[in-house]
Enzyme design. Structure first.
Site, PDB file in Angstrom:
ATOM      1  N   VAL A 194       0.786  -1.087  -0.027  1.00  0.00           N
ATOM      2  CA  VAL A 194      -0.098   0.078   0.057  1.00  0.00           C
ATOM      3  C   VAL A 194       0.995   1.125   0.033  1.00  0.00           C
ATOM      4  CG1 VAL A 194      -1.754   1.150   1.338  1.00  0.00           C
ATOM      5  CG2 VAL A 194      -1.921  -1.194   1.175  1.00  0.00           C
TER       6      VAL A 194
ATOM      7  N   ILE B  42     -13.520   1.113  -1.391  1.00  0.00           N
ATOM      8  CA  ILE B  42     -15.062   1.334  -1.385  1.00  0.00           C
ATOM      9  C   ILE B  42     -15.238   2.348  -0.074  1.00  0.00           C
ATOM     10  CG2 ILE B  42     -17.329   0.029  -0.925  1.00  0.00           C
ATOM     11  CD1 ILE B  42     -15.785  -2.562  -1.276  1.00  0.00           C
TER      12      ILE B  42
ATOM     13  N   LYS C 233     -12.797  -5.382  10.828  1.00  0.00           N
ATOM     14  CA  LYS C 233     -13.510  -4.310   9.875  1.00  0.00           C
ATOM     15  C   LYS C 233     -15.102  -4.338  10.407  1.00  0.00           C
ATOM     16  CE  LYS C 233     -10.601  -5.266   5.913  1.00  0.00           C
ATOM     17  NZ  LYS C 233     -10.341  -6.216   4.895  1.00  0.00           N
TER      18      LYS C 233
ATOM     19  N   GLY D  74      -5.817  -4.754  -2.501  1.00  0.00           N
ATOM     20  CA  GLY D  74      -4.800  -4.214  -3.561  1.00  0.00           C
ATOM     21  C   GLY D  74      -4.427  -2.580  -3.275  1.00  0.00           C
TER      22      GLY D  74
ATOM     23  N   GLU E 273      -2.729  -9.799   4.212  1.00  0.00           N
ATOM     24  CA  GLU E 273      -2.125  -9.411   5.481  1.00  0.00           C
ATOM     25  C   GLU E 273      -0.495 -10.024   5.414  1.00  0.00           C
ATOM     26  OE1 GLU E 273      -3.475  -6.654   7.406  1.00  0.00           O
ATOM     27  OE2 GLU E 273      -4.697  -6.897   5.691  1.00  0.00           O
TER      28      GLU E 273
ATOM     29  N   VAL F 173     -11.548  -0.392   6.049  1.00  0.00           N
ATOM     30  CA  VAL F 173     -12.652  -1.152   5.788  1.00  0.00           C
ATOM     31  C   VAL F 173     -12.983  -0.905   4.332  1.00  0.00           C
ATOM     32  CG1 VAL F 173     -14.967  -1.953   6.423  1.00  0.00           C
ATOM     33  CG2 VAL F 173     -13.439  -0.564   7.956  1.00  0.00           C
TER      34      VAL F 173
ATOM     35  N   LYS G 237      -6.876  -1.392  10.160  1.00  0.00           N
ATOM     36  CA  LYS G 237      -8.140  -1.895  10.710  1.00  0.00           C
ATOM     37  C   LYS G 237      -7.930  -2.419  12.128  1.00  0.00           C
ATOM     38  CE  LYS G 237      -7.070  -3.656   7.394  1.00  0.00           C
ATOM     39  NZ  LYS G 237      -6.726  -4.765   6.162  1.00  0.00           N
TER      40      LYS G 237
HETATM   41  P1  NAP Z   1       2.941  -4.798   3.526  1.00  0.00           P
HETATM   42  O1  NAP Z   1       3.150  -4.946   2.237  1.00  0.00           O
HETATM   43  O2  NAP Z   1       3.221  -6.020   4.630  1.00  0.00           O
HETATM   44  O3  NAP Z   1       3.775  -3.414   3.861  1.00  0.00           O
HETATM   45  C1  NAP Z   1       4.385  -2.983   5.354  1.00  0.00           C
HETATM   46  C2  NAP Z   1       5.154  -1.973   4.960  1.00  0.00           C
HETATM   47  O4  NAP Z   1       5.823  -1.476   6.254  1.00  0.00           O
HETATM   48  C3  NAP Z   1       6.713  -2.903   4.670  1.00  0.00           C
HETATM   49  O5  NAP Z   1       7.292  -2.109   3.948  1.00  0.00           O
HETATM   50  C4  NAP Z   1       7.424  -3.255   6.102  1.00  0.00           C
HETATM   51  O6  NAP Z   1       8.883  -3.212   5.747  1.00  0.00           O
HETATM   52  C5  NAP Z   1       6.982  -2.034   6.572  1.00  0.00           C
HETATM   53  N1  NAP Z   1       7.331  -2.038   8.183  1.00  0.00           N
HETATM   54  C6  NAP Z   1       6.622  -3.177   8.722  1.00  0.00           C
HETATM   55  N2  NAP Z   1       6.756  -2.864  10.247  1.00  0.00           N
HETATM   56  C7  NAP Z   1       7.721  -1.670  10.186  1.00  0.00           C
HETATM   57  C8  NAP Z   1       8.137  -0.807  11.342  1.00  0.00           C
HETATM   58  N3  NAP Z   1       8.194  -1.411  12.748  1.00  0.00           N
HETATM   59  N4  NAP Z   1       8.920   0.124  11.085  1.00  0.00           N
HETATM   60  C9  NAP Z   1       9.191   0.642   9.710  1.00  0.00           C
HETATM   61  N5  NAP Z   1       8.414  -0.137   8.733  1.00  0.00           N
HETATM   62  C10 NAP Z   1       7.846  -1.136   9.028  1.00  0.00           C
HETATM   63  O7  NAP Z   1       1.487  -4.427   3.988  1.00  0.00           O
HETATM   64  P2  NAP Z   1       0.610  -3.518   3.178  1.00  0.00           P
HETATM   65  O8  NAP Z   1      -0.467  -4.858   2.382  1.00  0.00           O
HETATM   66  O9  NAP Z   1       1.079  -2.770   2.290  1.00  0.00           O
HETATM   67  O10 NAP Z   1      -0.772  -3.223   4.170  1.00  0.00           O
HETATM   68  C11 NAP Z   1      -0.316  -2.038   4.987  1.00  0.00           C
HETATM   69  C12 NAP Z   1      -1.385  -1.815   5.878  1.00  0.00           C
HETATM   70  O11 NAP Z   1      -2.732  -1.251   5.149  1.00  0.00           O
HETATM   71  C13 NAP Z   1      -2.045  -2.906   6.744  1.00  0.00           C
HETATM   72  O12 NAP Z   1      -2.791  -2.221   8.004  1.00  0.00           O
HETATM   73  C14 NAP Z   1      -3.154  -3.454   5.838  1.00  0.00           C
HETATM   74  O13 NAP Z   1      -4.255  -4.089   6.805  1.00  0.00           O
HETATM   75  C15 NAP Z   1      -3.849  -2.313   5.275  1.00  0.00           C
HETATM   76  N6  NAP Z   1      -4.482  -2.629   3.845  1.00  0.00           N
HETATM   77  C16 NAP Z   1      -3.916  -3.184   3.203  1.00  0.00           C
HETATM   78  C17 NAP Z   1      -4.587  -3.486   2.015  1.00  0.00           C
HETATM   79  C18 NAP Z   1      -4.017  -4.231   0.796  1.00  0.00           C
HETATM   80  O14 NAP Z   1      -4.657  -4.711  -0.204  1.00  0.00           O
HETATM   81  N7  NAP Z   1      -2.903  -4.761   0.928  1.00  0.00           N
HETATM   82  C19 NAP Z   1      -5.843  -2.788   1.551  1.00  0.00           C
HETATM   83  C20 NAP Z   1      -6.226  -1.935   2.687  1.00  0.00           C
HETATM   84  C21 NAP Z   1      -5.372  -1.900   3.660  1.00  0.00           C
HETATM   85  P3  NAP Z   1       9.834  -4.834   5.434  1.00  0.00           P
HETATM   86  O15 NAP Z   1       9.352  -4.799   4.189  1.00  0.00           O
HETATM   87  O16 NAP Z   1      10.877  -4.495   5.917  1.00  0.00           O
HETATM   88  O17 NAP Z   1       8.793  -5.880   6.041  1.00  0.00           O
HETATM   89  N1  HSE Z   2      -5.858  -8.452   3.767  1.00  0.00           N
HETATM   90  C1  HSE Z   2      -7.006  -7.518   3.377  1.00  0.00           C
HETATM   91  C2  HSE Z   2      -8.106  -8.173   2.601  1.00  0.00           C
HETATM   92  C3  HSE Z   2      -6.572  -6.148   3.009  1.00  0.00           C
HETATM   93  O1  HSE Z   2      -7.571  -9.214   1.936  1.00  0.00           O
HETATM   94  O2  HSE Z   2      -9.333  -7.626   2.593  1.00  0.00           O
HETATM   95  C4  HSE Z   2      -7.601  -5.197   2.622  1.00  0.00           C
HETATM   96  O3  HSE Z   2      -7.977  -4.684   3.922  1.00  0.00           O
END
Ligand code: NAP
Ligand code: HSE
Length: 430
Positions: free
Chosen positions: A15, A137, A206, A303, A191, A133, A106
């Protein structure tokens, strides 16, 4: 000359990279809408030497939170590192340091939303969480504003993109669970700890956020009964289809007088219903209000780009407020003290899949246990006899029954020597 609004980004994963790209690629149209340039000033990463697809100026990259939250040029902090700790502490520190915060987290909002929103009010800064959430959307804002005049009676929702993607792959392609999960991870939907998706925990976070907004009651994740999708097998989808159903991981919140029913678990839903047709990474949230009637919000639930869409919208709202010198923070109203209905008291229909000895009298024994517990059978089918192990699969659908009675009956059926295994039981809605 146009004013700069400084952004500090915590996390450069799926993200975070999406957000940084949008800030770069849409800089001029965002500036026009905000009335100020949105300038990425600092990016916090755990390992700033890690090679990344997105190239940023090295001077932006930092690995100490203080470098972001004490930077006077940073007005808005976007938290996308995920997880409970240290994300919660970082958000708290950012607010205390007078920074506006936008988060997609969340878990933190479900567990500490009220505390953090109250802290933000105290420090006269905004805390927004639209992406937490349903990703792209619009949901938080409609609940806070557009539906505010409604008494909400129910929410039926597909809130997790990863599991909906997995269930779609299993039911439509006959794909094995672990392969479908691997695909969802490669697509950036899951996640960091995919157990949160698979076990229904992410959907429960959520649902806690949405039901707190909908019912003006402090709903905590632990109030929500939660079951994941790992027990589902391809055969369950086949039998569901034979009965005219699809299987979805549903998040359900229903108001009954002064109580609310809150649960996340796999559900049989009629295959011609709107929610049954929501496939892949898509989410859908059906809301029932006394004025607006039934509404369905639908879109990609995970995504990088859908999440960035919601995050940047929150940033734009804050930026406009900064430019106009106004504060318009949504109030936190948790003044209704509804109680959570115990799971044992809910009443639905059930599907059971049992592996039994292929011998006469088995069905009679099972029917007796169900009858003794006031559970009436609506249909039963014997399937897949195995001549080598001399076992057969029995599939049973019931009429509405109380969860308490069903759990007791399952316990008694498990004790029958002719029953080898209760392979699955799934609740039926609609
Ligand atoms: P991700 O790909 O795992 O990215 C998390 C990033 O944060 C990684 O670059 C990680 O570094 C870094 N990080 C983790 N702990 C850290 C710390 N203590 N200090 C500094 N950097 C740190 O996760 P993501 O999918 O982007 O999701 C991020 C957030 O958005 C979550 O809360 C998730 O629930 C929410 N979200 C995700 C989506 C989705 O579709 N992916 C959609 C909506 C909401 P490293 O690379 O070193 O691990
Ligand atoms: N891991 C979550 C999902 C990301 O699959 O819905 C979006 O919140």
């Amino acid at each position: 000359m146009m004013k700069d609004i400084g952004i500090g980004l915590l996390g450069l994963g799926t993200v975070g990279s999406g957000v940084a790209r949008v800030l770069r690629d849409k800089a001029s149209s965002l500036a026009e809408q905000a009335g100020a340039s949105l300038v990425l000033k600092k990016v916090l990463e755990r390992d700033i030497t890690k090679p990344r697809a997105l190239k940023l100026e090295p001077r932006m990259l930092v690995n100490h939170i203080e470098e972001v939250i004490t930077d006077p040029k940073v007005d808005i902090v976007i938290e996308v590192i995920g997880g409970e700790h240290p994300a919660f502490e970082y958000i708290k520190q950012a607010i205390t340091n007078g920074k506006h915060v936008v988060t997609a987290n969340k878990e933190v909002i479900a567990k500490y939303g009220y505390e953090l929103l109250s802290l933000a009010q105290k420090h006269n800064v905004d805390l927004r969480y639209e992406a937490s959430v349903g990703s792209g959307i619009p949901l938080i804002s409609p609940f806070q504003q557009d539906l505010a005049a409604n008494d909400i009676s129910a929410i039926y929702a597909i809130l997790n993109g990863t599991t909906n993607y997995i269930l779609t792959q299993m039911s439509q392609e006959g794909l094995d669970f672990s392969l479908a999960l691997k695909q969802a991870q490669e697509l950036g939907y899951a996640e960091a700890n995919p157990a949160n998706d698979i076990e229904g925990i992410d959907a429960a976070y959520k649902l806690a956020i949405l039901s707190s907004l909908a019912f003006h009651t402090a709903v905590k994740p632990q109030d929500i009964y939660c079951e994941g999708v790992s027990r589902l097998q391809v055969s369950d989808f086949r039998y569901a289809k034979e009965f005219g159903y699809a299987i979805k991981l549903l998040a359900i919140a229903k108001r009954v007088d002064k109580a609310i029913e809150l649960r996340v678990h796999p559900v049989f839903i009629p295959e011609d219903s709107q929610l049954a047709k929501v496939n892949g990474v898509y989410n859908a949230i059906q809301v029932e209000g006394d004025l607006a009637g039934k509404l369905v919000f639908y879109g990609q639930g995970a995504g990088a780009l859908p999440a960035s869409s919601a995050i940047i919208a929150d940033v734009l709202t804050i930026a406009r407020n900064i430019c106009h010198g106004v504060t318009s923070y949504p109030k936190v109203e948790l003044n209704q003290k509804l109680v959570v209905k115990p799971m044992t008291n809910i009443k639905t229909r059930y599907y059971f899949r049992l592996n039994v000895a292929d011998r006469p009298g088995v069905l009679a024994q099972i029917s007796k246990v169900l009858g003794d517990n006031s559970i009436s059978i609506s249909s039963v089918i014997q399937k897949e006899s195995n001549p080598i192990s001399q076992t057969a699969v029995i599939v049973i659908m019931t009429h509405p029954a109380e969860e308490k009675a069903v759990q007791k009956a399952l316990g008694e059926i498990r004790q029958l020597t002719m029953v080898k295994e209760i392979s699955n039981f799934i609740r039926v809605e609609g």
